[in-house]
Write an enzyme that holds these catalytic residues in place. Structure first.
Site, PDB file in Angstrom:
ATOM      1  N   LEU A 199       0.878  -1.165   0.000  1.00 23.82           N
ATOM      2  CA  LEU A 199       0.000   0.000   0.000  1.00 23.82           C
ATOM      3  C   LEU A 199       0.914   1.213   0.000  1.00 23.82           C
ATOM      4  CD1 LEU A 199      -2.760  -0.923   2.631  1.00 23.82           C
ATOM      5  CD2 LEU A 199      -2.933  -0.997   0.153  1.00 23.82           C
ATOM      6  N   ASP A 200       0.525   2.268  -0.718  1.00 26.90           N
ATOM      7  CA  ASP A 200       1.332   3.488  -0.738  1.00 26.90           C
ATOM      8  C   ASP A 200       1.525   4.013   0.673  1.00 26.90           C
ATOM      9  OD1 ASP A 200       1.191   3.226  -3.456  1.00 26.90           O
ATOM     10  OD2 ASP A 200      -0.409   4.705  -3.711  1.00 26.90           O
ATOM     11  N   LYS A 201       2.553   4.802   0.860  1.00 26.39           N
ATOM     12  CA  LYS A 201       2.894   5.327   2.179  1.00 26.39           C
ATOM     13  C   LYS A 201       1.712   6.039   2.842  1.00 26.39           C
ATOM     14  CE  LYS A 201       6.343   8.230   4.514  1.00 26.39           C
ATOM     15  NZ  LYS A 201       7.559   9.061   4.345  1.00 26.39           N
TER      16      LYS A 201
END
Length: 238
Positions: free
Chosen positions: A102-104
């Protein structure tokens, strides 16, 4: 498996620490004291005790995390905190890794395990495992966007996505949506909306295949999967 490997893998210290436990007669296998670190045991069937307490060995660990923003989906990083850093030491000793990323700044469901076979099954492009996201979009999401996503959109690098199922929950100056996709391209949800001239301002993953986020988990919290959840993942076919 060697007794010292079993104990160290379960987090009872380094091989050196475990040798001391053995030397101190703290370990019994089938009620017999074992001092030799090379002693082989069947961790699935032998009774192993440490200071009188029975030890239950397992090879794999399966964790569900509600990933918080600001943390990266990696096993280690020199600059940022990772999802593995959020785990207790007794879970870290299994050397688990996030299944996908998952993106930051993205929140929500993240499966963490050391079961490479299951990870490959869930991430394989050939399997088309669906992932559902909730997002808040800057701008009004319309039926036209639903149709575009249904056909697949062209990303900034020219890649044409597979069809996505877009559901509008609320439409206005900002819109609430749910989107189900079967791919995992870099920043895919954000780039899909950019392709139709809109911007994602909040993103949360709700499900991956049959596994749904436990909404009782606070951001940064995690729990072990139930036996039923593990079995559902292992037998899942799209």
């Amino acid at each position: 498996m060697r007794i010292d490997k079993v104990l160290s893998k379960l987090g009872y210290g380094s091989r050196k620490d475990v040798k001391k436990l053995l030397k101190d007669c703290a370990v019994k296998v089938n009620n017999e004291i074992v001092k030799d670190a090379k002693h082989h045991v069947d961790p699935e069937n032998d009774s192993i005790t440490l200071n009188g307490e029975e030890i239950h060995y397992r090879e794999f660990i399966y964790l569900m995390m509600n990933k918080p923003p600001g943390v990266i989906s990696a096993t280690e990083d020199n600059r940022d905190e990772t999802v593995i850093d959020l785990l207790e030491i007794e879970d870290q000793v299994f050397e688990p890794f996030p299944v996908g990323r998952l993106d930051k700044d993205t929140e929500g469901l993240l499966l963490i395990t050391n079961d490479g076979q299951l990870s490959h099954k869930l991430l394989s492009p050939k399997k088309h495992v669906p992932k559902t996201y909730f997002a808040v979009i800057e701008g009004e999401v319309t039926e036209k966007d639903i149709e575009a996503f249904k056909k697949g959109v062209t990303l900034d690098d020219g890649y044409e996505t597979k069809p996505g199922e877009l559901v509008i929950l609320k439409s206005g100056l900002t819109s609430d949506i749910e989107l189900t996709i079967t791919e995992g391209k870099f920043h895919q949800v954000k780039r899909m909306f950019e392709a139709v001239g809109k911007r994602v301002i909040y993103l949360k993953r709700l499900s991956m295949g049959p596994l749904k986020l436990d909404e009782t988990l606070e951001l940064g919290e995690y729990r072990e999967l139930t036996d039923e959840e593990v079995e559902t993942l292992q037998t899942y076919e799209v």
